[in-house]
Scaffold this active site. Sequence first.
Site, PDB file in Angstrom:
ATOM      1  N   HIS A   1      -9.846   0.237   5.174  1.00  0.00           N
ATOM      2  CA  HIS A   1      -8.379   0.688   5.881  1.00  0.00           C
ATOM      3  C   HIS A   1      -8.840   1.351   6.951  1.00  0.00           C
ATOM      4  CE1 HIS A   1      -4.316   2.121   6.288  1.00  0.00           C
ATOM      5  NE2 HIS A   1      -3.793   1.071   5.536  1.00  0.00           N
TER       6      HIS A   1
ATOM      7  N   GLU B   1      -7.077   4.031   8.020  1.00  0.00           N
ATOM      8  CA  GLU B   1      -6.940   5.603   7.861  1.00  0.00           C
ATOM      9  C   GLU B   1      -8.156   6.083   7.129  1.00  0.00           C
ATOM     10  OE1 GLU B   1      -3.196   5.195   5.633  1.00  0.00           O
ATOM     11  OE2 GLU B   1      -2.255   4.569   7.431  1.00  0.00           O
TER      12      GLU B   1
ATOM     13  N   SER C   1       3.372  -2.865  10.141  1.00  0.00           N
ATOM     14  CA  SER C   1       4.788  -2.765  10.298  1.00  0.00           C
ATOM     15  C   SER C   1       5.460  -4.072   9.931  1.00  0.00           C
ATOM     16  CB  SER C   1       5.000  -2.256  11.939  1.00  0.00           C
ATOM     17  OG  SER C   1       4.593  -1.217  12.156  1.00  0.00           O
TER      18      SER C   1
ATOM     19  N   GLU D   1      -5.478  -5.859  10.366  1.00  0.00           N
ATOM     20  CA  GLU D   1      -4.502  -4.671  10.629  1.00  0.00           C
ATOM     21  C   GLU D   1      -4.663  -3.975  11.941  1.00  0.00           C
ATOM     22  OE1 GLU D   1      -2.512  -3.309   6.810  1.00  0.00           O
ATOM     23  OE2 GLU D   1      -4.407  -2.051   6.910  1.00  0.00           O
TER      24      GLU D   1
ATOM     25  N   ASN E   1       0.626  -1.323  -0.171  1.00  0.00           N
ATOM     26  CA  ASN E   1       0.028   0.119   0.029  1.00  0.00           C
ATOM     27  C   ASN E   1       0.850   1.246   0.102  1.00  0.00           C
ATOM     28  OD1 ASN E   1      -1.900   1.883   0.604  1.00  0.00           O
ATOM     29  ND2 ASN E   1      -2.370   1.334   2.719  1.00  0.00           N
ATOM     30  N   TRP E   2       0.991   1.898  -1.194  1.00  0.00           N
ATOM     31  CA  TRP E   2       2.009   2.909  -1.245  1.00  0.00           C
ATOM     32  C   TRP E   2       1.199   4.332  -0.733  1.00  0.00           C
ATOM     33  CZ3 TRP E   2       3.590   2.745  -7.313  1.00  0.00           C
ATOM     34  CH2 TRP E   2       4.270   1.659  -7.261  1.00  0.00           C
ATOM     35  N   LYS E   3       0.041   4.164  -0.232  1.00  0.00           N
ATOM     36  CA  LYS E   3      -0.493   5.472   0.483  1.00  0.00           C
ATOM     37  C   LYS E   3      -0.336   6.799  -0.479  1.00  0.00           C
ATOM     38  CE  LYS E   3       0.196   3.327   4.946  1.00  0.00           C
ATOM     39  NZ  LYS E   3      -0.300   3.594   6.513  1.00  0.00           N
TER      40      LYS E   3
ATOM     41  N   GLY F   1       2.177   1.571  10.892  1.00  0.00           N
ATOM     42  CA  GLY F   1       2.947   2.889  10.776  1.00  0.00           C
ATOM     43  C   GLY F   1       3.423   3.119  12.118  1.00  0.00           C
TER      44      GLY F   1
END
Length: 250
Positions: free
Chosen positions: A95, A97, A213, A167, A9-11, A173
């Site tokens: 997700h 976020e 992570s 997750e 996931n490159w965000k 992160g």
Amino acid sequence: MRKKIAAGNWKMHTTIEEGVSLATALCQADTASSDRVILCVPFTHLAAVAKALDRQAHIALAAQNLSSQAQGAYTGEVSASMLVSAKVEFVLVGHSERRTLFNEDSAMLRGKIAQALSVGIKVIYCLGEPLEIRQAEAHEAFVLDQLQNDLFHLSEADLANVVIAYEPIWAIGTGLTASPQQAQDMHAFIRASLANQYNQALANDMSILYGGSVKAGNAREIFSQPDVDGGLVGGAALVAEDFAAICASF
Ligand code: PEP
């Protein structure tokens, strides 16, 4: 048979040029011990990365988001059919976020999942508990609630086009990783919940990824757990050698 999957996931990182370099480097790396590598790239990068991945059947293109609406006056949104025309095979939904920063609730997630599945895009459905819920030892009830609200309305046929990514929010992160045993316990719980709601065969076939992570140095131990079928990787997916090493950790 469920698949071993490494998803990156490159965000909101990389320019298009950097993304193409990353995808090109991954095409050249030996990632064959995973059944599937998935790159979740920004919308702006989809066409260029699709071109870079040309004829790499093993590496799939994914978007990080989509609209819960099919089309219309929704300025700034991207629809499922637009993603099909951009050669997208998977999309992230749920997700943490997006749930926390953009207030995406279960009704919205169900709408997004429906849109993706209606056009043949597979869903990587993310779920997981915050730190206070883990500390209160309420993480299983929390995750079951997410499954019941977001996913368990789907038919068996639809669920065949879903991958689950567990997750724990406290590990995303942060540099904190769930221990291999914590990951295994929750993955086994998710699989048992699928067996209860549907049946054992469906539960056995579901790929359940761990995210939080994951790095080149810990991927092998996490992926070796019996109910962990791979990883959804953020930070370490931005460095080609690191992500290639994770993809080769099965
Ligand atoms: C993620 O973005 O889904 C994620 C797990 O990030 P990180 O690997 O950086 O914790």
